[in-house]
Write an enzyme that holds these catalytic residues in place. Sequence first.
Site, short mmCIF file in Angstrom:
data_model
loop_
_atom_site.label_atom_id
_atom_site.label_comp_id
_atom_site.label_asym_id
_atom_site.label_seq_id
_atom_site.Cartn_x
_atom_site.Cartn_y
_atom_site.Cartn_z
N HIS A 367 22.53 47.50 35.65
CA HIS A 367 23.60 48.50 35.62
C HIS A 367 23.08 49.87 35.22
CE1 HIS A 367 25.94 44.67 34.54
NE2 HIS A 367 25.47 44.66 35.76
N ARG A 510 35.78 49.59 48.30
CA ARG A 510 35.49 48.18 48.48
C ARG A 510 36.06 47.43 47.29
NH1 ARG A 510 29.40 46.16 48.64
NH2 ARG A 510 29.41 46.72 46.44
N GLU A 609 28.42 41.22 56.23
CA GLU A 609 27.18 40.98 55.50
C GLU A 609 26.84 39.50 55.39
OE1 GLU A 609 27.49 42.95 51.69
OE2 GLU A 609 29.50 42.22 51.32
N ARG A 643 17.00 39.39 48.03
CA ARG A 643 16.78 40.84 48.00
C ARG A 643 16.24 41.31 46.66
NH1 ARG A 643 23.03 43.18 48.33
NH2 ARG A 643 22.35 44.95 47.10
N CYS A 680 26.53 50.74 55.70
CA CYS A 680 26.46 51.33 54.35
C CYS A 680 25.37 50.73 53.47
CB CYS A 680 27.82 51.22 53.66
SG CYS A 680 28.36 49.53 53.41
#
Length: 755
Positions: A367, A510, A609, A643, A680
């Site tokens: 974060h 979102r 996605e 990822r 995006c």
Amino acid sequence: MRGALGGPRLLLRRLREVMAEPVSAQARLDKIVVLIASNMVAEVCSFYVLRSDQTLELFATEGLNRDAVHMTTMRAGEGLVGLIAQQAQPLNLPNAQSHPSFSYKPETGEEIYQSFLGVPVLRAGNTLGVLVVQNRAHRLYSEEEVEALQTTAMVLAEMVASGELQTLVRPGADIALRRPVTLNGQPLADGVGLGYVVLHEPRVIIGNLIADDPQREGERLDRAIQDLRTSIDDLIDRGDVAHGGEHREVLETFRMFANDPGWLRRLREAIGTGLTAEAAVERVQSDNRAKMMRQTDPYLRERLHDLDELANRLLHRLVGRDMVGAQTALPDNAILVARAMGPAALLDYDRSRLRGLVLEEGGPTSHVAIVARALGIPAVGNVENVTGFAESGDAIIVDGGVGQVLLRPQPDVEAAFSEKARLRARRQEQYRKLRERPSVTLDGVAVSLNLNAGLLVDLPHVEETGAAGIGLFRTELQFMIAERLPSIPEQLSLYQTVLENVGDRPVTFRTLDIGGDKVLPYMRQAEEENPALGWRAIRIGLDRPGLLRAQLRALLKAAGGRDIKIMFPMVATVDEFKRARAIVAREQAHLARHGYEPPRDLKLGVMVEVPSLLFEIDEICAEADFLSVGSNDLTQFLFAVDRENPMVAERFDALSPPLLRALRQIAEAGARAGIPVTLCGELAGKPIEAMTLLAIGYRSLSMSPASIGPVKAMLLSLHLGRLQERLLPLIESRDGSNTLRHHVVAFAEEHGVPV
Ligand code: PEP
Ligand code: MG
């Protein structure tokens, strides 16, 4: 067995007297080695200091040939002394010459000594030198003697750290502690920052190493440990696990260590050798840090980290200081260095003085990294032991692009980086000039460039970059940086501020994308074997709709009388989208019943996605008002590469036929159905990748603020038709190419497209 003469406490007391004497550094060292030798009934005591060229230089000796002082050197790893420095572990040998690492230095005359005890001189886990005692006769030094020598080594570590020995250094033979170091970590936020170290939690400076009254020190330690245990129990009992960003699991580990007999015994033993309670904690902590730096097992490293953190807390308790970080008065050009930091702590600092951030813990999705990116502060994470190497006020350079940190850089290195920073600033200035230019390719194709955002600090970027709107507002960021679940009024207030700030530009919100790596510290979630494939995002929203409903209510209220776009993350099937849409309809009806003004226009979209959606692409286009491709997750799931895992994350090139074909199918399906499609993910913000996306049909991209300039500069010089002629046949070609990147790069070079 022979014991130390007068014991370690007497030695420490005598050392304290020597430290206070107004003599030269060399004279002090000479006295110290004599004292140690006589106290430990050793014929030899030698002190080696680690130089910045990684050799160990003999700085003082009692017993060996004095002419060898400042003459004898050893590489790290060479000989017994080099081995101790390398492994940061004591070596206790009754017959040193038979050890495979023994290396004979004739100038010292050490061939007559059989037994050997050497300990590393450590500070914050870094080896600063080696302290050795030797005897002619075969003997194994007792555990107490090893302990005593390690304690003595601490005094020498302080002497090295104080800079006193600098006067003894010959030109070109700098002492290691102050040497320039280059540390590699993970890039968190792009940019180059030059400045001076500000430790987020300043290291506790221990004024007094040597105890007057060991019994009292033992009592102080017991009291502090008791306090520490109570405070951990309190935190756990309160259930307020979000406090200070701590997770329950970490607190449980702290509790376990705070009661660990092995740790407590080592602390008491250190006090037994004559140290003050705080010096004892530091002694044990330093050994632990040295172990941590050499531990390769990730689980054990993690535990050693926890133990280190616990020792920190104990130290703060002993010196009576609070653990809170953010100082208000930052110097100019401050570069924050921390073991770990929460996002709220970073926001507490004065942004105008911050030039960079370096963390020991924290990867790109942490974060604090998200906040650093939003603030535009160059940041590097996962930099091992940087808080051990860095001292407040040291010159430091952060290169957030490559993930490198340069501590105490040489003047030529500093000049090179200043130039790099200046160049970047100049380039940014040029990008700013493009702000007003319409984003249209040379052959007249208009492209909409949008921003990815999620925090209030992102909002000024819309105006600065001249973005068309916000293409992805990650609502979970507000939740991730909060200490407790944001209430509906808090959510409403954020969404209203966003809409007011962007004016007429469109914003796509979102809904919460939590779960996976996006953990909310205050929300208990079950342990999952594969969190990325687990209960996350829309799955939570559909199974426990309370949270989603509250969020939708806040979004719809905020958009009263305005346009708003809302999209759902991680949708895997058309059915999931329909169910989410039904929840929206229910909230709309609820608000209408209560007399709220509805949005002027509401569009509901889907993030593409999850690869399953590719096989229902026409059906989803028939249902949704728009699509937004999350290329980060789509790539992860299409290639089955985590990822977040650097071992595989870069394994497949995005510009390879499988991904490009998938992305092209999505764009074409959207065009067939006449609905807008945006991309995006990170791909949108890289000029070469963005160029390729335009070629396969994308006309709307959303990216981080820093990417808008470079992508716009690219498209203003691009003849898209020519690129398509060259690239599209290659994408469909059956020659099994691994990547088409070189073709795109070659096109850019040939046509003068800046990428
Ligand atoms: C993506 O997956 O590409 C995306 C934009 O969402 P996030 O990175 O927040 O998962
Ligand atoms: Mg995603």
